[in-house]
Design a protein around this motif. Structure first.
Motif, PDB file in Angstrom:
ATOM      1  N   MET A 123       6.056  20.093 -15.402  1.00  7.66           N
ATOM      2  CA  MET A 123       4.968  19.633 -15.917  1.00  7.66           C
ATOM      3  C   MET A 123       3.691  20.631 -15.451  1.00  7.66           C
ATOM      4  O   MET A 123       3.614  20.793 -14.242  1.00  7.66           O
ATOM      5  CB  MET A 123       4.668  18.319 -15.572  1.00  7.66           C
ATOM      6  N   PHE A 124       2.909  20.886 -16.446  1.00  5.57           N
ATOM      7  CA  PHE A 124       1.750  21.843 -16.212  1.00  5.57           C
ATOM      8  C   PHE A 124       0.912  21.171 -15.114  1.00  5.57           C
ATOM      9  O   PHE A 124       0.347  21.998 -14.105  1.00  5.57           O
ATOM     10  CB  PHE A 124       0.857  22.145 -17.256  1.00  5.57           C
ATOM     11  N   ARG A 125       0.415  19.865 -15.218  1.00  4.74           N
ATOM     12  CA  ARG A 125      -0.214  19.313 -14.255  1.00  4.74           C
ATOM     13  C   ARG A 125       0.349  18.862 -12.965  1.00  4.74           C
ATOM     14  O   ARG A 125      -0.337  18.281 -12.039  1.00  4.74           O
ATOM     15  CB  ARG A 125      -0.970  18.040 -14.885  1.00  4.74           C
ATOM     16  N   ASP A 128      -1.980  20.099 -10.683  1.00  4.94           N
ATOM     17  CA  ASP A 128      -3.464  19.683 -10.852  1.00  4.94           C
ATOM     18  C   ASP A 128      -3.628  18.886  -9.543  1.00  4.94           C
ATOM     19  O   ASP A 128      -2.882  17.792  -9.269  1.00  4.94           O
ATOM     20  CB  ASP A 128      -3.622  18.903 -12.199  1.00  4.94           C
ATOM     21  N   PRO A 129      -4.555  18.952  -8.667  1.00 10.66           N
ATOM     22  CA  PRO A 129      -4.723  18.242  -7.267  1.00 10.66           C
ATOM     23  C   PRO A 129      -5.448  16.869  -7.730  1.00 10.66           C
ATOM     24  O   PRO A 129      -5.097  15.824  -6.901  1.00 10.66           O
ATOM     25  CB  PRO A 129      -5.973  19.157  -6.698  1.00 10.66           C
ATOM     26  N   GLU A 130      -5.882  16.431  -8.902  1.00 17.05           N
ATOM     27  CA  GLU A 130      -6.134  15.536  -9.183  1.00 17.05           C
ATOM     28  C   GLU A 130      -5.222  14.512 -10.263  1.00 17.05           C
ATOM     29  O   GLU A 130      -5.562  13.356 -10.492  1.00 17.05           O
ATOM     30  CB  GLU A 130      -7.653  15.392 -10.170  1.00 17.05           C
ATOM     31  N   GLU A 157      -8.571  24.393 -16.280  1.00 21.99           N
ATOM     32  CA  GLU A 157      -9.217  24.971 -15.368  1.00 21.99           C
ATOM     33  C   GLU A 157      -8.627  24.752 -13.862  1.00 21.99           C
ATOM     34  O   GLU A 157      -8.762  25.354 -13.067  1.00 21.99           O
ATOM     35  CB  GLU A 157     -10.616  25.010 -15.515  1.00 21.99           C
ATOM     36  N   ARG A 158      -8.964  23.474 -13.695  1.00 21.32           N
ATOM     37  CA  ARG A 158      -8.737  22.823 -12.375  1.00 21.32           C
ATOM     38  C   ARG A 158      -7.299  23.155 -11.930  1.00 21.32           C
ATOM     39  O   ARG A 158      -6.902  23.641 -10.778  1.00 21.32           O
ATOM     40  CB  ARG A 158      -9.082  21.377 -12.374  1.00 21.32           C
ATOM     41  N   THR A 159      -6.214  22.788 -13.001  1.00 18.12           N
ATOM     42  CA  THR A 159      -4.939  23.180 -12.597  1.00 18.12           C
ATOM     43  C   THR A 159      -4.570  24.538 -12.401  1.00 18.12           C
ATOM     44  O   THR A 159      -3.487  24.962 -11.393  1.00 18.12           O
ATOM     45  CB  THR A 159      -4.210  22.422 -13.891  1.00 18.12           C
TER      46      THR A 159
END
Length: 171
Positions: A123-125, A128-130, A157-159
């Motif tokens: 999964m892409f996220r 993601d730290p969030e 952008e975050r990921t």
């Protein structure tokens, strides 16, 4: 954060595919942002990015206008994108396949020729730290308004930042 799969071939660039449903919103946004971040980090000579969709409805079409406008407003160039459909040949070409939601993930894994190929799908996220176990998808903004595209861009952008850090340590 998951571990990056090893490269399929040490003699070529590490290759990443981002995958959503129609390849006109989420996955091309991720492709454009990740490509720009890799260039900024000096990794674009070692990592390549492409995108596709699990469905073929939009094959050959440019990115959704709202996605392109959102990217353009934030300094990215969405102009080269043309939608394409994911198929089993992508497993031979890509080292890491990043899916945008659970349906995309199931569809891509169902096409995997082997368990080893399926292990290249994440999964892409996951980067993601969030993200959390209950919030790990990139939502499809196609049915909503402009704010959905802004939200997707922020997630991407975050990921991407975390993914580039992982790639920098790997490649």
């Amino acid at each position: 954060m998951p571990e990056l799969p090893p490269p399929r071939d040490q003699r070529r660039s590490y290759r990443i595919a981002t995958v959503c449903l129609g390849n006109i919103c989420r996955s091309p946004m991720a492709e454009v942002v990740l490509s720009a971040a890799l260039e900024d980090a000096g990794l674009d000579d070692r990592v390549e990015v492409d995108s596709s969709g699990t469905g073929g409805w939009h094959t050959g079409e440019p990115m959704d206008d709202r996605a392109a406008e959102t990217l353009g407003a934030h300094g990215y160039d969405p102009s080269r994108h043309r939608a394409q459909q994911f198929d089993t040949s992508w497993f031979d070409e890509y080292d890491l396949i990043l899916t945008m939601d659970h349906a995309n993930d199931r569809d891509v894994r169902a096409l995997a020729p082997s368990d080893g190929d399926a292990q290249r799908v994440q999964m892409f996220r996951a980067y993601d730290p969030e993200a959390s176990a209950s919030d790990d998808e990139v939502p499809d903004p196609w049915y909503g308004g402009q704010d959905g595209f802004e939200r997707v861009l922020a997630m991407v952008e975050r990921t991407t930042k975390a993914l580039v850090d992982a790639l920098d340590a790997r490649v």
